[in-house]
Design a protein around this motif. Structure first.
Motif, PDB file in Angstrom:
ATOM      1  N   TYR A  59       0.857  -1.183   0.000  1.00 46.15           N
ATOM      2  CA  TYR A  59       0.000   0.000   0.000  1.00 46.15           C
ATOM      3  C   TYR A  59       0.887   1.225   0.000  1.00 46.15           C
ATOM      4  N   LYS A  60       0.622   2.142  -0.907  1.00 47.75           N
ATOM      5  CA  LYS A  60       1.406   3.364  -1.010  1.00 47.75           C
ATOM      6  C   LYS A  60       0.713   4.448  -0.191  1.00 47.75           C
ATOM      7  N   VAL A  61       1.424   4.989   0.785  1.00 48.26           N
ATOM      8  CA  VAL A  61       0.897   6.057   1.643  1.00 48.26           C
ATOM      9  C   VAL A  61       1.875   7.216   1.538  1.00 48.26           C
ATOM     10  N   GLY A  62       1.487   8.259   0.820  1.00 48.95           N
ATOM     11  CA  GLY A  62       2.426   9.350   0.564  1.00 48.95           C
ATOM     12  C   GLY A  62       3.572   8.795  -0.270  1.00 48.95           C
ATOM     13  N   GLY A  63       4.777   8.976   0.200  1.00 55.44           N
ATOM     14  CA  GLY A  63       5.944   8.457  -0.504  1.00 55.44           C
ATOM     15  C   GLY A  63       6.468   7.161   0.080  1.00 55.44           C
ATOM     16  N   VAL A  64       5.688   6.536   0.950  1.00 50.88           N
ATOM     17  CA  VAL A  64       6.142   5.341   1.664  1.00 50.88           C
ATOM     18  C   VAL A  64       5.295   4.140   1.246  1.00 50.88           C
ATOM     19  N   THR A  65       5.941   3.009   1.021  1.00 43.09           N
ATOM     20  CA  THR A  65       5.218   1.774   0.750  1.00 43.09           C
ATOM     21  C   THR A  65       5.144   0.986   2.045  1.00 43.09           C
ATOM     22  N   LEU A  66       3.922   0.627   2.436  1.00 37.48           N
ATOM     23  CA  LEU A  66       3.711  -0.171   3.633  1.00 37.48           C
ATOM     24  C   LEU A  66       3.192  -1.547   3.232  1.00 37.48           C
ATOM     25  N   ILE A  67       3.633  -2.547   3.966  1.00 35.30           N
ATOM     26  CA  ILE A  67       3.254  -3.921   3.687  1.00 35.30           C
ATOM     27  C   ILE A  67       2.356  -4.428   4.804  1.00 35.30           C
ATOM     28  N   ASP A  68       1.225  -5.017   4.433  1.00 30.37           N
ATOM     29  CA  ASP A  68       0.284  -5.603   5.383  1.00 30.37           C
ATOM     30  C   ASP A  68       0.804  -6.993   5.751  1.00 30.37           C
ATOM     31  N   THR A  69       1.322  -7.141   6.972  1.00 32.03           N
ATOM     32  CA  THR A  69       1.920  -8.420   7.385  1.00 32.03           C
ATOM     33  C   THR A  69       0.872  -9.522   7.497  1.00 32.03           C
ATOM     34  N   GLN A  70      -0.343  -9.188   7.847  1.00 26.50           N
ATOM     35  CA  GLN A  70      -1.384 -10.209   7.964  1.00 26.50           C
ATOM     36  C   GLN A  70      -1.715 -10.802   6.600  1.00 26.50           C
ATOM     37  N   LYS A  71      -1.829  -9.938   5.610  1.00 29.11           N
ATOM     38  CA  LYS A  71      -2.107 -10.388   4.243  1.00 29.11           C
ATOM     39  C   LYS A  71      -0.941 -11.216   3.703  1.00 29.11           C
ATOM     40  N   LEU A  72       0.281 -10.760   3.982  1.00 31.00           N
ATOM     41  CA  LEU A  72       1.472 -11.470   3.540  1.00 31.00           C
ATOM     42  C   LEU A  72       1.565 -12.844   4.205  1.00 31.00           C
ATOM     43  N   ASP A  73       1.248 -12.924   5.491  1.00 29.70           N
ATOM     44  CA  ASP A  73       1.275 -14.210   6.198  1.00 29.70           C
ATOM     45  C   ASP A  73       0.294 -15.205   5.578  1.00 29.70           C
ATOM     46  N   ARG A  74      -0.915 -14.743   5.252  1.00 26.66           N
ATOM     47  CA  ARG A  74      -1.909 -15.631   4.631  1.00 26.66           C
ATOM     48  C   ARG A  74      -1.404 -16.140   3.277  1.00 26.66           C
ATOM     49  N   PHE A  75      -0.752 -15.252   2.525  1.00 32.26           N
ATOM     50  CA  PHE A  75      -0.204 -15.630   1.220  1.00 32.26           C
ATOM     51  C   PHE A  75       0.875 -16.699   1.378  1.00 32.26           C
ATOM     52  N   ILE A  76       1.780 -16.487   2.316  1.00 36.56           N
ATOM     53  CA  ILE A  76       2.878 -17.440   2.539  1.00 36.56           C
ATOM     54  C   ILE A  76       2.337 -18.785   3.021  1.00 36.56           C
ATOM     55  N   GLU A  77       1.334 -18.761   3.897  1.00 37.16           N
ATOM     56  CA  GLU A  77       0.777 -20.004   4.438  1.00 37.16           C
ATOM     57  C   GLU A  77       0.122 -20.855   3.354  1.00 37.16           C
ATOM     58  N   ALA A  78      -0.267 -20.264   2.246  1.00 37.74           N
ATOM     59  CA  ALA A  78      -0.856 -21.012   1.139  1.00 37.74           C
ATOM     60  C   ALA A  78       0.172 -21.926   0.467  1.00 37.74           C
ATOM     61  N   PHE A  79       1.442 -21.710   0.734  1.00 38.86           N
ATOM     62  CA  PHE A  79       2.509 -22.512   0.135  1.00 38.86           C
ATOM     63  C   PHE A  79       2.998 -23.613   1.066  1.00 38.86           C
ATOM     64  N   GLU A  80       2.223 -23.935   2.083  1.00 38.67           N
ATOM     65  CA  GLU A  80       2.630 -24.954   3.053  1.00 38.67           C
ATOM     66  C   GLU A  80       2.930 -26.262   2.325  1.00 38.67           C
ATOM     67  N   MET A  81       4.049 -26.859   2.686  1.00 42.79           N
ATOM     68  CA  MET A  81       4.447 -28.136   2.104  1.00 42.79           C
ATOM     69  C   MET A  81       3.827 -29.268   2.916  1.00 42.79           C
ATOM     70  N   GLU A  82       3.279 -30.242   2.211  1.00 38.58           N
ATOM     71  CA  GLU A  82       2.689 -31.378   2.902  1.00 38.58           C
ATOM     72  C   GLU A  82       3.724 -32.490   3.025  1.00 38.58           C
ATOM     73  N   ASP A  83       3.611 -33.266   4.089  1.00 39.08           N
ATOM     74  CA  ASP A  83       4.516 -34.405   4.294  1.00 39.08           C
ATOM     75  C   ASP A  83       4.198 -35.491   3.279  1.00 39.08           C
ATOM     76  N   ASP A  84       5.215 -36.239   2.887  1.00 38.78           N
ATOM     77  CA  ASP A  84       5.036 -37.335   1.949  1.00 38.78           C
ATOM     78  C   ASP A  84       4.596 -38.610   2.649  1.00 38.78           C
ATOM     79  N   ASP A  85       4.556 -38.596   3.963  1.00 40.25           N
ATOM     80  CA  ASP A  85       4.210 -39.804   4.733  1.00 40.25           C
ATOM     81  C   ASP A  85       2.785 -40.227   4.530  1.00 40.25           C
TER      82      ASP A  85
END
Length: 93
Positions: free
Chosen positions: A67-93
């Motif tokens: 998100y661009k606020v003035g001249g600063v880019t801010l990152i929503d950590t909650q949104k980023l966490d949800r995105f990263i969690e979608a890449f969870e690796m499953e065990d082969d067991d």
């Protein structure tokens, strides 16, 4: 190329500076974990997620968490966490 200015040598980080930086990192991690700091800048996020700045920028853009606020880019950590969690690796067991 004669148009480029010579690089100024980087000064070596002092022990005091390293301790302060580590203290700042711990503070950011604590605040994000508590939920009282949802938004981070690129440099804070790269440290928080233990990746390089360019990797963090790409990850944040891919997650559409920027998100661009003035001249600063801010990152929503909650949104980023949800995105990263979608890449969870499953065990082969």
């Amino acid at each position: 190329n004669c148009l480029l200015e010579p690089e100024t040598p980087k000064r070596k980080e002092s022990v005091r500076d390293m301790k302060k930086r580590n203290k700042d990192v711990e503070k950011i991690k604590r605040l994000v974990a508590e939920g009282s700091k949802r938004w981070v800048r690129y440099d804070e996020g790269a440290i928080l997620y233990s990746v390089g700045i360019h990797t963090f920028q790409k990850l944040a853009r891919d997650a559409k968490a920027c998100y661009k606020v003035g001249g600063v880019t801010l990152i929503d950590t909650q949104k980023l966490d949800r995105f990263i969690e979608a890449f969870e690796m499953e065990d082969d067991d």
